[in-house]
Design an enzyme around this catalytic site. Structure first.
Site, mmCIF file in Angstrom:
data_model
loop_
_atom_site.group_PDB
_atom_site.id
_atom_site.type_symbol
_atom_site.label_atom_id
_atom_site.label_comp_id
_atom_site.label_asym_id
_atom_site.label_seq_id
_atom_site.Cartn_x
_atom_site.Cartn_y
_atom_site.Cartn_z
ATOM 1 N N ASP A 31 -69.295 53.279 -52.705
ATOM 2 C CA ASP A 31 -70.173 54.136 -53.522
ATOM 3 C C ASP A 31 -71.603 53.983 -53.010
ATOM 4 O OD1 ASP A 31 -70.045 55.234 -56.810
ATOM 5 O OD2 ASP A 31 -71.957 54.967 -55.782
ATOM 6 N N ILE A 32 -72.278 55.131 -52.819
ATOM 7 C CA ILE A 32 -73.628 55.112 -52.249
ATOM 8 C C ILE A 32 -74.668 54.579 -53.253
ATOM 9 C CG2 ILE A 32 -74.513 57.407 -52.914
ATOM 10 C CD1 ILE A 32 -75.318 57.813 -49.987
ATOM 11 N N ASN A 90 -64.152 58.910 -64.710
ATOM 12 C CA ASN A 90 -64.832 59.780 -65.679
ATOM 13 C C ASN A 90 -64.383 61.229 -65.515
ATOM 14 O OD1 ASN A 90 -66.371 57.546 -66.492
ATOM 15 N ND2 ASN A 90 -67.929 57.929 -64.936
ATOM 16 N N HIS A 96 -69.804 61.353 -68.557
ATOM 17 C CA HIS A 96 -70.606 60.766 -67.461
ATOM 18 C C HIS A 96 -70.094 61.096 -66.067
ATOM 19 C CE1 HIS A 96 -72.706 58.608 -70.601
ATOM 20 N NE2 HIS A 96 -71.536 58.184 -71.050
ATOM 21 N N HIS A 103 -62.379 60.831 -58.943
ATOM 22 C CA HIS A 103 -62.613 59.571 -58.247
ATOM 23 C C HIS A 103 -62.412 58.405 -59.202
ATOM 24 C CE1 HIS A 103 -66.389 61.277 -59.726
ATOM 25 N NE2 HIS A 103 -66.778 60.039 -59.973
ATOM 26 N N HIS A 105 -63.543 54.615 -59.823
ATOM 27 C CA HIS A 105 -64.504 53.567 -59.463
ATOM 28 C C HIS A 105 -63.797 52.214 -59.504
ATOM 29 C CE1 HIS A 105 -68.256 56.001 -60.230
ATOM 30 N NE2 HIS A 105 -67.453 56.658 -61.024
HETATM 31 P P1 5GP Z 1 -69.341 59.773 -61.636
HETATM 32 O O1 5GP Z 1 -70.565 59.596 -62.497
HETATM 33 O O2 5GP Z 1 -69.096 61.224 -61.277
HETATM 34 O O3 5GP Z 1 -68.134 59.102 -62.211
HETATM 35 O O4 5GP Z 1 -69.648 58.978 -60.307
HETATM 36 C C1 5GP Z 1 -70.051 59.573 -59.108
HETATM 37 C C2 5GP Z 1 -70.324 58.465 -58.117
HETATM 38 O O5 5GP Z 1 -70.417 59.030 -56.835
HETATM 39 C C3 5GP Z 1 -71.631 57.700 -58.392
HETATM 40 O O6 5GP Z 1 -71.353 56.324 -58.581
HETATM 41 C C4 5GP Z 1 -72.457 57.962 -57.138
HETATM 42 O O7 5GP Z 1 -73.220 56.847 -56.731
HETATM 43 C C5 5GP Z 1 -71.401 58.339 -56.098
HETATM 44 N N1 5GP Z 1 -71.886 59.260 -55.078
HETATM 45 C C6 5GP Z 1 -72.546 60.429 -55.289
HETATM 46 N N2 5GP Z 1 -72.819 61.026 -54.112
HETATM 47 C C7 5GP Z 1 -72.308 60.217 -53.136
HETATM 48 C C8 5GP Z 1 -72.275 60.308 -51.712
HETATM 49 O O8 5GP Z 1 -72.779 61.235 -51.089
HETATM 50 N N3 5GP Z 1 -71.650 59.308 -51.044
HETATM 51 C C9 5GP Z 1 -71.076 58.248 -51.695
HETATM 52 N N4 5GP Z 1 -70.490 57.307 -50.939
HETATM 53 N N5 5GP Z 1 -71.091 58.131 -53.041
HETATM 54 C C10 5GP Z 1 -71.700 59.108 -53.761
#
Ligand code: 5GP
Ligand code: ZN
Length: 152
Positions: A31-32, A90, A96, A103, A105
């Site tokens: 995760d970035i 999520n 969130h 995905h 986490h």
């Molecule tokens: P969500 O809130 O949708 O469950 O989590 C999305 C996740 O994707 C976040 O933890 C965010 O840091 C990660 N993320 C968003 N854009 C990128 C990206 O371009 N590359 C990577 N590796 N992770 C990303």
């Protein structure tokens, strides 16, 4: 695949990522924006926003791969206060979700100051309606299962 989806672009190597493991159906990468050291994501390569949009055959590998990444994180990351982790998935903005490609986490929880902070308020309404909702849910699940039978 969706042309505007950031995770589809990662799958297609159109934008860079730190990949951990991939198969024809699944990708795991860092995760970035980690909420703890080692925060990783496991995604189906099939594009869909929410869990129920993903066909079963694109989900079967997810937990076995997530399990092995969790074991690898335990080997790779120091654990001063223990080797816990959270698996989080999520669905929807109100829950969130920021990236509309399913995905999971994997978030190491090594101490009380990093990683996922979980709020767990008890719902009075949930408690009051538990039997009523259980009955509705059983009936609804039967309807879902009939229209989309589980085949394992
Ligand atoms: P969500 O809130 O949708 O469950 O989590 C999305 C996740 O994707 C976040 O933890 C965010 O840091 C990660 N993320 C968003 N854009 C990128 C990206 O371009 N590359 C990577 N590796 N992770 C990303
Ligand atoms: Zn996508």
């Amino acid at each position: 695949m969706s042309a505007n989806c950031i995770f589809c672009k990662i799958i297609k190597n159109e934008i860079p990522s730190l990949k951990i493991y991939e198969t024809s159906k699944t990708l795991a990468f860092m995760d970035i924006g980690p909420t703890a050291p080692g925060h990783a994501l496991v995604i189906p390569k099939y594009h869909g926003a929410k869990l129920h949009n993903i066909p079963d055959e694109h989900l079967y590998e997810i937990l076995p791969i997530a399990k092995r990444i969790a074991l690898a994180l335990d080997l790779a990351i120091e654990s001063p206060e223990g080797e816990g982790y959270n698996v989080l998935q999520n669905n929807g903005r109100i829950a969130h979700q920021m990236v509309d490609h399913v995905h999971f986490h994997l978030i190491p929880k090594r101490d009380s100051t990093s990683g996922l902070v979980v709020g767990w308020p008890e719902s009075e309404e949930g408690k009051a309606k538990i039997k009523e909702i259980h009955a509705k849910l059983e009936a609804a699940f039967k309807a879902v299962e009939e229209s989309s039978p589980i085949k394992i």
